[in-house]
Design an enzyme around this catalytic site. Structure first.
Site, short mmCIF file in Angstrom:
data_model
loop_
_atom_site.label_atom_id
_atom_site.label_comp_id
_atom_site.label_asym_id
_atom_site.label_seq_id
_atom_site.Cartn_x
_atom_site.Cartn_y
_atom_site.Cartn_z
CG ASP A 106 -3.90 3.49 -2.14
OD1 ASP A 106 -3.89 3.00 -3.08
OD2 ASP A 106 -4.01 3.40 -0.63
NE ARG A 113 -2.12 0.08 -7.01
CZ ARG A 113 -1.66 0.72 -5.86
NH1 ARG A 113 -1.94 1.42 -5.08
NH2 ARG A 113 -0.52 0.92 -5.08
CB THR A 133 -7.70 -7.21 -11.55
OG1 THR A 133 -9.25 -8.07 -11.29
CG2 THR A 133 -7.00 -7.69 -12.26
#
Length: 308
Positions: free
Chosen positions: A132, A182, A224
């Site tokens: 992340d 990502r 999204t």
């Protein structure tokens, strides 16, 4: 741009106690957070996988302040991976700050070492790992750890935040064969000196970055809930000759569940971002802060059958 008041609330211990102590609020949180322990998260993950989608599981927590705390996060992931048994369908998402990157002495080395342990366990479980991304001050460190990990585990993915001015260049560098990226809009309150802050600017930046990734040789992960951006991703994939398995759409657990099911039913790869753990408050509040629509989703979640 994320709501600044809600982002401030994410760091409020007093508000956390109020939210955590309300039975009604806790019921809503369970709609977006897959429990507090491994067994609860794995049960939810298996239901999602059985429905034809994939999962990425995030053990919530960040900003550890001791080596012992960071090691405990590592151990939680190792325990999770040893119990998952969903070969090829699951990954884990990790924050380097939860693994010690912000420690004052050798933070980067601690984060690399502990993340490497997680990657080794993921490889043994036929799972993957994605790093992340946190606020803009962490990008260089995160990408440096990524490069180091990929020498041994080339499948390690990374999240990039489209709102940052630097991200198109990062997309260009990482759009090589086998590279999993990502793309997210961004969930942190960044200064205008380093990031776009208006919604239209961020959407346009997402489009630019998406085009770079789709035209590259890597594997884009389009994170999204925006229908226009999802349609744009599908259109760019088709124009570039990508099959439905050459990219994936990622959405958060509990948001637009019907759309997740629809896309998976049409043959697209859909991965559900599945957070769990006791430290759920900051994550939950940031999701509300990202855009006003998430507050509406929260309000609607009090009504049965309204999680689309």
């Amino acid at each position: 741009m994320p709501n600044k008041l809600l982002l401030m609330a994410a760091g409020s211990h007093r508000l956390r106690r109020i939210v955590a102590g309300s039975p009604l609020t806790r019921a809503v949180v369970q709609r977006f957070v897959a429990g507090e322990v491994n067994d609860e998260a794995i049960a939810v993950a298996r239901r999602i996988v059985d429905s034809g989608m994939r999962v990425t599981i995030d053990h919530l927590g960040e900003g550890t302040t001791t080596v012992e705390q960071a090691a405990a996060v590592r151990d939680a992931y190792l325990s999770l991976l040893s119990a998952m048994r969903m070969p090829g369908m699951a990954e884990v998402s990790v924050k380097l700050s939860a693994l010690g990157s912000a420690l004052p002495h050798n933070g980067r080395r601690h984060a690399y070492r502990l993340t490497r342990d997680i990657c080794a366990a993921a490889a043994a479980a036929d799972a993957t790992v994605t790093l992340d991304m946190e606020d803009h001050t962490t990008v260089d460190l995160t990408l440096a750890v990524l490069d180091e990990l990929r020498t041994e585990f080339p499948w390690v993915g990374v999240a990039l935040q489209a709102c940052l001015h630097r991200t198109p260049a990062d997309c260009q560098r990482l759009a090589y064969a086998g590279s999993r990226v990502r793309l997210v809009k961004g969930a942190y309150a960044e200064p205008a000196s380093v990031a776009f802050t208006r919604r239209r600017q961020i959407d346009e930046a997402f489009d630019r970055c998406l085009r770079i990734l789709m035209q590259g040789q890597g594997y884009p992960m389009v994170a999204t809930h925006d229908p226009r951006l999802i349609d744009s991703a599908i259109g760019l994939a088709r124009a570039g000759g990508r099959s439905t398995t050459d990219f994936e759409v990622q959405m958060l657990y509990g948001i637009r569940a019907n759309e997740q099911t629809r896309l998976a039913g049409e043959g697209y790869r859909v991965r559900v971002y599945l957070p769990y753990g006791q430290d759920w408050y900051a994550y939950f509040t940031r999701r509300l802060a990202e855009k006003p629509a998430n507050l509406l989703l929260l309000a609607r979640s009090f009504k049965p059958g309204a999680a689309d």
